[in-house]
Design a protein around this motif. Structure first.
Motif, PDB file in Angstrom:
ATOM      1  N   ILE A 114       0.833  -1.202   0.000  1.00 39.39           N
ATOM      2  CA  ILE A 114       0.000   0.000   0.000  1.00 39.39           C
ATOM      3  C   ILE A 114       0.868   1.253   0.000  1.00 39.39           C
ATOM      4  CG2 ILE A 114      -1.560   1.378   1.434  1.00 39.39           C
ATOM      5  CD1 ILE A 114      -3.124  -0.716   0.122  1.00 39.39           C
ATOM      6  N   ARG A 115       1.928   1.253   0.772  1.00 36.50           N
ATOM      7  CA  ARG A 115       2.806   2.431   0.834  1.00 36.50           C
ATOM      8  C   ARG A 115       3.517   2.665  -0.500  1.00 36.50           C
ATOM      9  NH1 ARG A 115       6.745   2.760   5.698  1.00 36.50           N
ATOM     10  NH2 ARG A 115       6.624   4.985   5.176  1.00 36.50           N
ATOM     11  N   SER A 116       3.845   1.595  -1.202  1.00 33.06           N
ATOM     12  CA  SER A 116       4.469   1.770  -2.513  1.00 33.06           C
ATOM     13  C   SER A 116       3.450   2.300  -3.521  1.00 33.06           C
ATOM     14  CB  SER A 116       5.081   0.457  -3.001  1.00 33.06           C
ATOM     15  OG  SER A 116       4.087  -0.514  -3.284  1.00 33.06           O
ATOM     16  N   LEU A 117       2.196   1.847  -3.425  1.00 29.86           N
ATOM     17  CA  LEU A 117       1.153   2.352  -4.310  1.00 29.86           C
ATOM     18  C   LEU A 117       0.844   3.818  -4.018  1.00 29.86           C
ATOM     19  CD1 LEU A 117      -1.336  -0.673  -4.336  1.00 29.86           C
ATOM     20  CD2 LEU A 117       0.465  -0.139  -5.991  1.00 29.86           C
ATOM     21  N   ALA A 118       1.080   4.228  -2.771  1.00 30.57           N
ATOM     22  CA  ALA A 118       0.880   5.627  -2.391  1.00 30.57           C
ATOM     23  C   ALA A 118       2.093   6.489  -2.717  1.00 30.57           C
ATOM     24  CB  ALA A 118       0.559   5.716  -0.903  1.00 30.57           C
ATOM     25  N   THR A 119       3.107   5.916  -3.314  1.00 29.32           N
ATOM     26  CA  THR A 119       4.381   6.558  -3.684  1.00 29.32           C
ATOM     27  C   THR A 119       5.188   7.002  -2.469  1.00 29.32           C
ATOM     28  OG1 THR A 119       3.631   8.882  -3.962  1.00 29.32           O
ATOM     29  CG2 THR A 119       3.323   7.384  -5.837  1.00 29.32           C
ATOM     30  N   VAL A 120       4.904   6.415  -1.296  1.00 35.71           N
ATOM     31  CA  VAL A 120       5.707   6.691  -0.098  1.00 35.71           C
ATOM     32  C   VAL A 120       7.016   5.921  -0.172  1.00 35.71           C
ATOM     33  CG1 VAL A 120       5.789   6.481   2.415  1.00 35.71           C
ATOM     34  CG2 VAL A 120       3.647   7.142   1.287  1.00 35.71           C
ATOM     35  N   VAL A 172     -11.074  13.662   0.124  1.00 32.72           N
ATOM     36  CA  VAL A 172     -11.433  15.063  -0.088  1.00 32.72           C
ATOM     37  C   VAL A 172     -11.067  15.555  -1.487  1.00 32.72           C
ATOM     38  CG1 VAL A 172      -9.280  16.051   0.825  1.00 32.72           C
ATOM     39  CG2 VAL A 172     -11.418  17.350   1.000  1.00 32.72           C
ATOM     40  N   ASN A 173     -10.074  14.951  -2.120  1.00 33.22           N
ATOM     41  CA  ASN A 173      -9.654  15.362  -3.460  1.00 33.22           C
ATOM     42  C   ASN A 173     -10.295  14.532  -4.565  1.00 33.22           C
ATOM     43  OD1 ASN A 173      -8.127  13.179  -2.440  1.00 33.22           O
ATOM     44  ND2 ASN A 173      -6.503  13.512  -3.940  1.00 33.22           N
ATOM     45  N   ASP A 174     -11.370  13.758  -4.219  1.00 33.20           N
ATOM     46  CA  ASP A 174     -12.031  12.882  -5.199  1.00 33.20           C
ATOM     47  C   ASP A 174     -11.003  12.098  -5.996  1.00 33.20           C
ATOM     48  OD1 ASP A 174     -14.719  13.456  -4.610  1.00 33.20           O
ATOM     49  OD2 ASP A 174     -14.660  15.279  -5.814  1.00 33.20           O
ATOM     50  N   PRO A 175     -10.213  11.261  -5.320  1.00 33.38           N
ATOM     51  CA  PRO A 175      -9.078  10.609  -5.986  1.00 33.38           C
ATOM     52  C   PRO A 175      -9.511   9.587  -7.026  1.00 33.38           C
ATOM     53  CG  PRO A 175      -9.404   9.689  -3.798  1.00 33.38           C
ATOM     54  CD  PRO A 175     -10.328  10.860  -3.906  1.00 33.38           C
ATOM     55  N   ASP A 176      -8.667   9.411  -8.034  1.00 33.31           N
ATOM     56  CA  ASP A 176      -8.852   8.338  -9.014  1.00 33.31           C
ATOM     57  C   ASP A 176      -8.320   7.017  -8.479  1.00 33.31           C
ATOM     58  OD1 ASP A 176      -9.921  10.021 -11.108  1.00 33.31           O
ATOM     59  OD2 ASP A 176      -7.893  10.813 -11.332  1.00 33.31           O
ATOM     60  N   LEU A 177      -7.400   7.100  -7.516  1.00 32.20           N
ATOM     61  CA  LEU A 177      -6.829   5.922  -6.862  1.00 32.20           C
ATOM     62  C   LEU A 177      -6.888   6.156  -5.363  1.00 32.20           C
ATOM     63  CD1 LEU A 177      -5.273   3.254  -6.754  1.00 32.20           C
ATOM     64  CD2 LEU A 177      -3.160   4.542  -7.138  1.00 32.20           C
ATOM     65  N   LEU A 178      -7.624   5.313  -4.663  1.00 31.29           N
ATOM     66  CA  LEU A 178      -7.821   5.461  -3.223  1.00 31.29           C
ATOM     67  C   LEU A 178      -7.253   4.237  -2.520  1.00 31.29           C
ATOM     68  CD1 LEU A 178      -9.074   6.919  -0.770  1.00 31.29           C
ATOM     69  CD2 LEU A 178     -11.227   5.738  -1.292  1.00 31.29           C
ATOM     70  N   LEU A 179      -6.359   4.474  -1.551  1.00 29.34           N
ATOM     71  CA  LEU A 179      -5.653   3.405  -0.837  1.00 29.34           C
ATOM     72  C   LEU A 179      -5.968   3.517   0.648  1.00 29.34           C
ATOM     73  CD1 LEU A 179      -2.301   4.139  -2.668  1.00 29.34           C
ATOM     74  CD2 LEU A 179      -3.888   2.287  -3.234  1.00 29.34           C
ATOM     75  N   VAL A 226     -10.164   1.511  -5.906  1.00 30.35           N
ATOM     76  CA  VAL A 226     -10.067   1.546  -4.446  1.00 30.35           C
ATOM     77  C   VAL A 226      -9.411   0.253  -3.976  1.00 30.35           C
ATOM     78  CG1 VAL A 226     -11.317   1.840  -2.282  1.00 30.35           C
ATOM     79  CG2 VAL A 226     -12.199   2.892  -4.376  1.00 30.35           C
ATOM     80  N   VAL A 227      -8.342   0.379  -3.208  1.00 26.82           N
ATOM     81  CA  VAL A 227      -7.659  -0.789  -2.645  1.00 26.82           C
ATOM     82  C   VAL A 227      -7.754  -0.696  -1.127  1.00 26.82           C
ATOM     83  CG1 VAL A 227      -5.510  -2.096  -2.499  1.00 26.82           C
ATOM     84  CG2 VAL A 227      -6.067  -0.832  -4.599  1.00 26.82           C
ATOM     85  N   VAL A 228      -8.340  -1.730  -0.526  1.00 26.48           N
ATOM     86  CA  VAL A 228      -8.573  -1.752   0.915  1.00 26.48           C
ATOM     87  C   VAL A 228      -7.811  -2.916   1.525  1.00 26.48           C
ATOM     88  CG1 VAL A 228     -10.307  -1.814   2.740  1.00 26.48           C
ATOM     89  CG2 VAL A 228     -10.896  -0.867   0.513  1.00 26.48           C
ATOM     90  N   SER A 229      -6.826  -2.608   2.355  1.00 25.30           N
ATOM     91  CA  SER A 229      -6.107  -3.637   3.091  1.00 25.30           C
ATOM     92  C   SER A 229      -6.822  -3.882   4.412  1.00 25.30           C
ATOM     93  CB  SER A 229      -4.666  -3.189   3.357  1.00 25.30           C
ATOM     94  OG  SER A 229      -3.995  -4.121   4.180  1.00 25.30           O
ATOM     95  N   THR A 230      -7.156  -5.136   4.693  1.00 25.15           N
ATOM     96  CA  THR A 230      -7.923  -5.440   5.894  1.00 25.15           C
ATOM     97  C   THR A 230      -7.703  -6.888   6.308  1.00 25.15           C
ATOM     98  OG1 THR A 230     -10.164  -5.480   6.849  1.00 25.15           O
ATOM     99  CG2 THR A 230      -9.966  -6.052   4.532  1.00 25.15           C
ATOM    100  N   HIS A 231      -7.992  -7.157   7.581  1.00 21.32           N
ATOM    101  CA  HIS A 231      -8.010  -8.536   8.087  1.00 21.32           C
ATOM    102  C   HIS A 231      -9.432  -9.089   8.110  1.00 21.32           C
ATOM    103  CE1 HIS A 231      -3.799  -8.568   9.318  1.00 21.32           C
ATOM    104  NE2 HIS A 231      -3.979  -7.378   9.873  1.00 21.32           N
ATOM    105  N   LEU A 232     -10.419  -8.252   7.820  1.00 25.10           N
ATOM    106  CA  LEU A 232     -11.821  -8.624   7.989  1.00 25.10           C
ATOM    107  C   LEU A 232     -12.391  -9.120   6.669  1.00 25.10           C
ATOM    108  CD1 LEU A 232     -12.885  -5.645  10.265  1.00 25.10           C
ATOM    109  CD2 LEU A 232     -12.272  -7.971  10.955  1.00 25.10           C
ATOM    110  N   VAL A 233     -12.468 -10.443   6.539  1.00 27.36           N
ATOM    111  CA  VAL A 233     -12.943 -11.045   5.297  1.00 27.36           C
ATOM    112  C   VAL A 233     -14.366 -10.610   4.993  1.00 27.36           C
ATOM    113  CG1 VAL A 233     -13.384 -13.238   4.130  1.00 27.36           C
ATOM    114  CG2 VAL A 233     -11.384 -13.003   5.596  1.00 27.36           C
ATOM    115  N   GLU A 234     -15.201 -10.432   6.032  1.00 29.13           N
ATOM    116  CA  GLU A 234     -16.595 -10.085   5.796  1.00 29.13           C
ATOM    117  C   GLU A 234     -16.747  -8.705   5.171  1.00 29.13           C
ATOM    118  OE1 GLU A 234     -15.939  -9.587  10.344  1.00 29.13           O
ATOM    119  OE2 GLU A 234     -15.181 -10.828   8.692  1.00 29.13           O
ATOM    120  N   ASP A 235     -15.844  -7.768   5.492  1.00 29.64           N
ATOM    121  CA  ASP A 235     -15.896  -6.447   4.864  1.00 29.64           C
ATOM    122  C   ASP A 235     -15.607  -6.553   3.373  1.00 29.64           C
ATOM    123  OD1 ASP A 235     -16.545  -5.122   7.178  1.00 29.64           O
ATOM    124  OD2 ASP A 235     -14.513  -4.457   7.624  1.00 29.64           O
TER     125      ASP A 235
END
Length: 268
Positions: free
Chosen positions: A61-67, A166-173, A202-211
């Motif tokens: 995720i941090r690499s996709l965010a260019t961090v 807030v910036n209506d992103p095209d890529l949301l992490l 939209v890429v969502v990192s999570t441990h919650l399979v149900e989400d």
């Protein structure tokens, strides 16, 4: 043995990609490769990133965010190479919620989101409306003028989501976005995720399979820095059986694929 579905067999083909990684390697620290030779393509929609602790999800995720910059391979985001150079224009099109984010405790929610909008260079003429809309979308309109230090943990998390959109992103992490949210807030977040995924990647990192099952059209399973599976929630559920641990078909599919990965020599 569960049927392991290859990334190539189920990679999205019905839309243009916003993320393309080819042989991507990213280091966590100076030596360890936390992402190791990743091939991944993602387009518009909500994508759930699952994996055990230490799998490399946050590093990805941090690499996709260019961090973090790639240590090897290729990474293109929104048609732009993300390996170096001036990334300012690209970052204006990205929204990012890290696991832990900083804020001035004396800022109100509105001031915090306004400040982040300024950092993201949201045009001044539309900034106030963008801030108000982001706050409303996360259900904090009645807390907009409350100081951040007075908020509960779940409310702070929602303020973090507001600054990410807030910036209506095209890529949301989003890295563990539901941490601290109560069940009702998680349900509302799932609805928001579905809405955001109609127009953005939209890429969502999570441990919650149900989400992931409730809100995502695509699932990426990551382990030991490598892609284990990519497909729909139904594909993930089909990978498991009653003999595998889990309280739902999705959890059993998740367990089955990780067990299969371990038997093939993967470690974590």
């Amino acid at each position: 043995m569960p049927r392991a579905i290859s990334a190539a067999a189920v990679a999205p083909t019905s839309y243009a990609w916003q993320i393309r990684a080819a042989g991507l390697s990213v280091r966590a620290g100076r030596r360890k490769l936390a992402v190791d030779g990743l091939d991944l393509t993602l387009g518009t929609g909500a994508h759930g990133l699952l994996g055990p602790n230490g799998a490399g999800k946050t590093t990805l995720i941090r690499s996709l965010a260019t961090v973090l910059r790639p240590a090897g391979g290729e990474l293109e985001l929104l048609g732009t190479a993300a390996g170096g150079g001036d990334l300012r224009a690209l970052r204006r099109r990205i929204g990012y919620l890290p696991q832990d984010f900083g804020y001035y405790r004396r800022f109100t929610v509105r001031e915090f989101v306004e400040y982040m909008a300024w950092l993201k260079e949201v045009p001044k003429a539309g900034a106030a409306d963008a801030v108000q809309r982001a706050i409303e979308r996360v259900g904090l309109a009645d807390r907009a003028d409350h100081r951040m230090k007075t908020l509960s943990g779940g409310m702070v998390r929602r303020a973090g989501i507001a600054q990410a959109i807030v910036n209506d992103p095209d890529l949301l992490l989003l890295d563990e976005p539901t941490a601290g949210l109560d069940p009702a807030q998680r349900l509302r977040f799932r609805e928001l995720l579905q809405d955001l995924g109609r127009d953005a990647c939209v890429v969502v990192s999570t441990h919650l399979v149900e989400d992931v099952a409730a809100a995502c059209t695509d699932v990426v399973l990551f382990a030991d820095g490598r892609l284990v599976f990519q497909g729909s929630p139904d594909d993930l559920a089909a990978a498991g059986g009653p003999e595998h641990p889990g309280d739902s078909p999705l959890e059993r599919g998740y367990s089955a694929l990780l067990r299969h990965r371990e038997q093939q020599g993967g470690t974590w």
